[in-house]
Motif scaffolding. Structure first.
Motif, PDB file in Angstrom:
ATOM      1  N   ALA A   1       0.821  -1.211   0.000  1.00 56.28           N
ATOM      2  CA  ALA A   1       0.000   0.000   0.000  1.00 56.28           C
ATOM      3  C   ALA A   1       0.855   1.261   0.000  1.00 56.28           C
ATOM      4  CB  ALA A   1      -0.925  -0.004   1.216  1.00 56.28           C
ATOM      5  N   GLY A   2       0.590   2.126  -0.969  1.00 51.18           N
ATOM      6  CA  GLY A   2       1.270   3.407  -1.051  1.00 51.18           C
ATOM      7  C   GLY A   2       2.560   3.402  -1.841  1.00 51.18           C
ATOM      8  N   LEU A   3       3.053   2.247  -2.239  1.00 52.93           N
ATOM      9  CA  LEU A   3       4.309   2.177  -2.983  1.00 52.93           C
ATOM     10  C   LEU A   3       4.034   2.318  -4.472  1.00 52.93           C
ATOM     11  CD1 LEU A   3       7.377   1.631  -2.707  1.00 52.93           C
ATOM     12  CD2 LEU A   3       6.865  -0.733  -3.264  1.00 52.93           C
ATOM     13  N   ARG A   4       4.803   3.194  -5.112  1.00 58.60           N
ATOM     14  CA  ARG A   4       4.664   3.337  -6.558  1.00 58.60           C
ATOM     15  C   ARG A   4       6.033   3.583  -7.187  1.00 58.60           C
ATOM     16  NH1 ARG A   4       1.473   8.838  -7.987  1.00 58.60           N
ATOM     17  NH2 ARG A   4       3.042  10.326  -7.320  1.00 58.60           N
ATOM     18  N   VAL A   5       6.120   3.214  -8.466  1.00 57.68           N
ATOM     19  CA  VAL A   5       7.375   3.269  -9.207  1.00 57.68           C
ATOM     20  C   VAL A   5       7.110   3.888 -10.569  1.00 57.68           C
ATOM     21  CG1 VAL A   5       9.204   1.867 -10.247  1.00 57.68           C
ATOM     22  CG2 VAL A   5       8.255   1.217  -8.060  1.00 57.68           C
ATOM     23  N   ARG A   6       8.117   4.582 -11.103  1.00 54.61           N
ATOM     24  CA  ARG A   6       8.008   5.066 -12.468  1.00 54.61           C
ATOM     25  C   ARG A   6       9.385   5.102 -13.121  1.00 54.61           C
ATOM     26  NH1 ARG A   6       7.274  11.517 -13.318  1.00 54.61           N
ATOM     27  NH2 ARG A   6       8.871  12.175 -11.859  1.00 54.61           N
TER      28      ARG A   6
ATOM     29  N   THR B   1      12.284   5.835 -10.313  1.00 52.23           N
ATOM     30  CA  THR B   1      12.001   6.427  -9.005  1.00 52.23           C
ATOM     31  C   THR B   1      10.984   5.575  -8.269  1.00 52.23           C
ATOM     32  OG1 THR B   1      12.472   8.650  -9.790  1.00 52.23           O
ATOM     33  CG2 THR B   1      11.101   8.481  -7.828  1.00 52.23           C
ATOM     34  N   VAL B   2      11.283   5.313  -6.993  1.00 54.40           N
ATOM     35  CA  VAL B   2      10.392   4.579  -6.098  1.00 54.40           C
ATOM     36  C   VAL B   2       9.895   5.589  -5.069  1.00 54.40           C
ATOM     37  CG1 VAL B   2      10.207   2.692  -4.442  1.00 54.40           C
ATOM     38  CG2 VAL B   2      11.745   2.476  -6.407  1.00 54.40           C
ATOM     39  N   GLU B   3       8.581   5.685  -4.935  1.00 53.17           N
ATOM     40  CA  GLU B   3       7.989   6.637  -3.980  1.00 53.17           C
ATOM     41  C   GLU B   3       7.125   5.886  -2.987  1.00 53.17           C
ATOM     42  OE1 GLU B   3       6.101  10.909  -4.524  1.00 53.17           O
ATOM     43  OE2 GLU B   3       4.730   9.339  -5.211  1.00 53.17           O
ATOM     44  N   ASN B   4       7.237   6.270  -1.717  1.00 52.40           N
ATOM     45  CA  ASN B   4       6.437   5.659  -0.661  1.00 52.40           C
ATOM     46  C   ASN B   4       5.407   6.664  -0.176  1.00 52.40           C
ATOM     47  OD1 ASN B   4       5.364   4.318   1.509  1.00 52.40           O
ATOM     48  ND2 ASN B   4       7.282   4.087   2.619  1.00 52.40           N
TER      49      ASN B   4
ATOM     50  N   SER C   1      28.739   3.340 -14.567  1.00 52.47           N
ATOM     51  CA  SER C   1      28.246   4.710 -14.445  1.00 52.47           C
ATOM     52  C   SER C   1      26.857   4.799 -13.815  1.00 52.47           C
ATOM     53  CB  SER C   1      28.202   5.375 -15.823  1.00 52.47           C
ATOM     54  OG  SER C   1      29.502   5.527 -16.338  1.00 52.47           O
ATOM     55  N   SER C   2      26.146   3.689 -13.755  1.00 52.54           N
ATOM     56  CA  SER C   2      24.779   3.698 -13.226  1.00 52.54           C
ATOM     57  C   SER C   2      24.779   3.697 -11.695  1.00 52.54           C
ATOM     58  CB  SER C   2      24.015   2.478 -13.736  1.00 52.54           C
ATOM     59  OG  SER C   2      23.913   2.521 -15.144  1.00 52.54           O
ATOM     60  N   GLN C   3      23.714   4.227 -11.132  1.00 48.10           N
ATOM     61  CA  GLN C   3      23.535   4.275  -9.682  1.00 48.10           C
ATOM     62  C   GLN C   3      22.254   3.542  -9.344  1.00 48.10           C
ATOM     63  OE1 GLN C   3      23.263   8.458  -9.154  1.00 48.10           O
ATOM     64  NE2 GLN C   3      25.415   8.825  -9.570  1.00 48.10           N
ATOM     65  N   PHE C   4      22.344   2.552  -8.465  1.00 50.03           N
ATOM     66  CA  PHE C   4      21.204   1.707  -8.124  1.00 50.03           C
ATOM     67  C   PHE C   4      20.693   2.020  -6.719  1.00 50.03           C
ATOM     68  CE2 PHE C   4      23.671  -0.497 -11.306  1.00 50.03           C
ATOM     69  CZ  PHE C   4      22.696  -0.830 -12.222  1.00 50.03           C
ATOM     70  N   ILE C   5      19.596   1.389  -6.345  1.00 44.48           N
ATOM     71  CA  ILE C   5      19.049   1.505  -4.988  1.00 44.48           C
ATOM     72  C   ILE C   5      19.343   0.169  -4.314  1.00 44.48           C
ATOM     73  CG2 ILE C   5      16.993   1.891  -3.593  1.00 44.48           C
ATOM     74  CD1 ILE C   5      15.745   3.251  -6.083  1.00 44.48           C
ATOM     75  N   GLU C   6      20.269   0.177  -3.391  1.00 42.34           N
ATOM     76  CA  GLU C   6      20.714  -1.073  -2.769  1.00 42.34           C
ATOM     77  C   GLU C   6      20.399  -1.070  -1.280  1.00 42.34           C
ATOM     78  OE1 GLU C   6      24.763  -1.927  -3.844  1.00 42.34           O
ATOM     79  OE2 GLU C   6      24.478  -1.044  -5.818  1.00 42.34           O
TER      80      GLU C   6
ATOM     81  N   ARG D   1      11.256   9.573  -1.546  1.00 41.03           N
ATOM     82  CA  ARG D   1      11.562   8.887  -2.802  1.00 41.03           C
ATOM     83  C   ARG D   1      13.015   8.449  -2.812  1.00 41.03           C
ATOM     84  NH1 ARG D   1       9.024  13.001  -7.327  1.00 41.03           N
ATOM     85  NH2 ARG D   1       6.840  12.581  -6.850  1.00 41.03           N
ATOM     86  N   ALA D   2      13.278   7.442  -3.639  1.00 40.48           N
ATOM     87  CA  ALA D   2      14.646   7.016  -3.952  1.00 40.48           C
ATOM     88  C   ALA D   2      14.702   6.811  -5.464  1.00 40.48           C
ATOM     89  CB  ALA D   2      15.009   5.737  -3.219  1.00 40.48           C
ATOM     90  N   THR D   3      15.800   7.240  -6.088  1.00 47.24           N
ATOM     91  CA  THR D   3      15.898   7.175  -7.542  1.00 47.24           C
ATOM     92  C   THR D   3      17.173   6.475  -7.973  1.00 47.24           C
ATOM     93  OG1 THR D   3      14.620   9.204  -7.789  1.00 47.24           O
ATOM     94  CG2 THR D   3      15.961   8.552  -9.660  1.00 47.24           C
ATOM     95  N   ALA D   4      17.031   5.552  -8.914  1.00 45.05           N
ATOM     96  CA  ALA D   4      18.168   4.902  -9.569  1.00 45.05           C
ATOM     97  C   ALA D   4      18.379   5.608 -10.905  1.00 45.05           C
ATOM     98  CB  ALA D   4      17.881   3.426  -9.793  1.00 45.05           C
ATOM     99  N   VAL D   5      19.640   5.851 -11.259  1.00 42.55           N
ATOM    100  CA  VAL D   5      19.980   6.499 -12.526  1.00 42.55           C
ATOM    101  C   VAL D   5      20.770   5.495 -13.350  1.00 42.55           C
ATOM    102  CG1 VAL D   5      21.165   8.428 -13.620  1.00 42.55           C
ATOM    103  CG2 VAL D   5      20.082   8.738 -11.384  1.00 42.55           C
ATOM    104  N   LEU D   6      20.269   5.171 -14.519  1.00 36.98           N
ATOM    105  CA  LEU D   6      20.935   4.185 -15.374  1.00 36.98           C
ATOM    106  C   LEU D   6      21.447   4.817 -16.651  1.00 36.98           C
ATOM    107  CD1 LEU D   6      18.655   2.475 -13.741  1.00 36.98           C
ATOM    108  CD2 LEU D   6      19.506   0.707 -15.226  1.00 36.98           C
ATOM    109  N   TYR D   7      22.606   4.341 -17.082  1.00 40.41           N
ATOM    110  CA  TYR D   7      23.174   4.710 -18.379  1.00 40.41           C
ATOM    111  C   TYR D   7      23.235   3.443 -19.208  1.00 40.41           C
ATOM    112  CZ  TYR D   7      24.316   9.285 -16.630  1.00 40.41           C
ATOM    113  OH  TYR D   7      24.215  10.558 -16.130  1.00 40.41           O
ATOM    114  N   ALA D   8      22.721   3.536 -20.429  1.00 38.23           N
ATOM    115  CA  ALA D   8      22.696   2.389 -21.333  1.00 38.23           C
ATOM    116  C   ALA D   8      23.040   2.883 -22.730  1.00 38.23           C
ATOM    117  CB  ALA D   8      21.315   1.739 -21.311  1.00 38.23           C
TER     118      ALA D   8
END
Length: 171
Positions: free
Chosen positions: A17-22, A50-53, A85-90, A99-106
């Motif tokens: 409940a309340g968790l969403r991702v985009r 981005t993960v938002e609670n 170069s990418s930054q994850f949520i660990e 919120r917590a955000t992962a930044v990916l380079y591809a």
């Protein structure tokens, strides 16, 4: 079968409940630590997850290697993900209204970047969520899209109708 999300859309998880991702901010960009030799001849791009609670309690979030899959082009070929170069949520606790955000380079072939699919499988409190898909693209010129919509769209038809109905001599 579920409908894929469009890049920029939020997806809410019923089981948390309340968790969403985009997936959002899909754009051409060079990685901050320089290009990887394995991506020679490919075009780099970046995206954010981005993960938002919005719930009442904090949730432990994991979004690491192997939980994100990026495919490009009409054949869905795997994009090169620059892990360096990418930054994850660990193992991050996302508290309510945070919120917590992962930044990916591809990277992928430039011609294939007009169709990018991103699949995310989040791990919340040591439980795996269902995989979700976001679809988008890079390099679609907004002016070209707007011109095409104007030429064939309803607004263009209405404009032509009103012009035809106007009295002679009015602009």
């Amino acid at each position: 079968m579920y409908e894929p999300n469009v890049v920029g859309d939020w997806h809410e998880y019923d089981e948390h409940a309340g968790l969403r991702v985009r997936v959002h901010s899909l754009a051409a960009a060079e990685p901050p630590r320089g290009r990887d030799d394995a991506a020679e001849g490919l075009t780099y791009f970046t995206l954010r997850v981005t993960v938002e609670n919005r719930g009442a309690r904090h949730l432990g979030i994991h979004l690491e290697d192997g939980q994100i899959d990026i495919r490009v082009g009409p054949d869905g070929e795997s994009a090169f993900i620059d892990w360096r170069s990418s930054q994850f949520i660990e193992g991050f606790d996302v508290y309510p209204l945070r919120r917590a955000t992962a930044v990916l380079y591809a990277a992928g072939p430039e011609a294939s970047l007009t169709q990018v699919d991103v699949q995310v499988q989040l791990r919340v409190e040591e439980e795996w969520t269902e995989r979700r898909l976001w679809a988008g693209g890079i390099g679609l010129c907004e002016e070209t899209v707007a011109a095409g919509a104007e030429r064939d769209g309803l607004a263009h038809q209405v404009s032509n109708f009103l012009r035809d109905q106007a009295e002679p001599g009015t602009p």
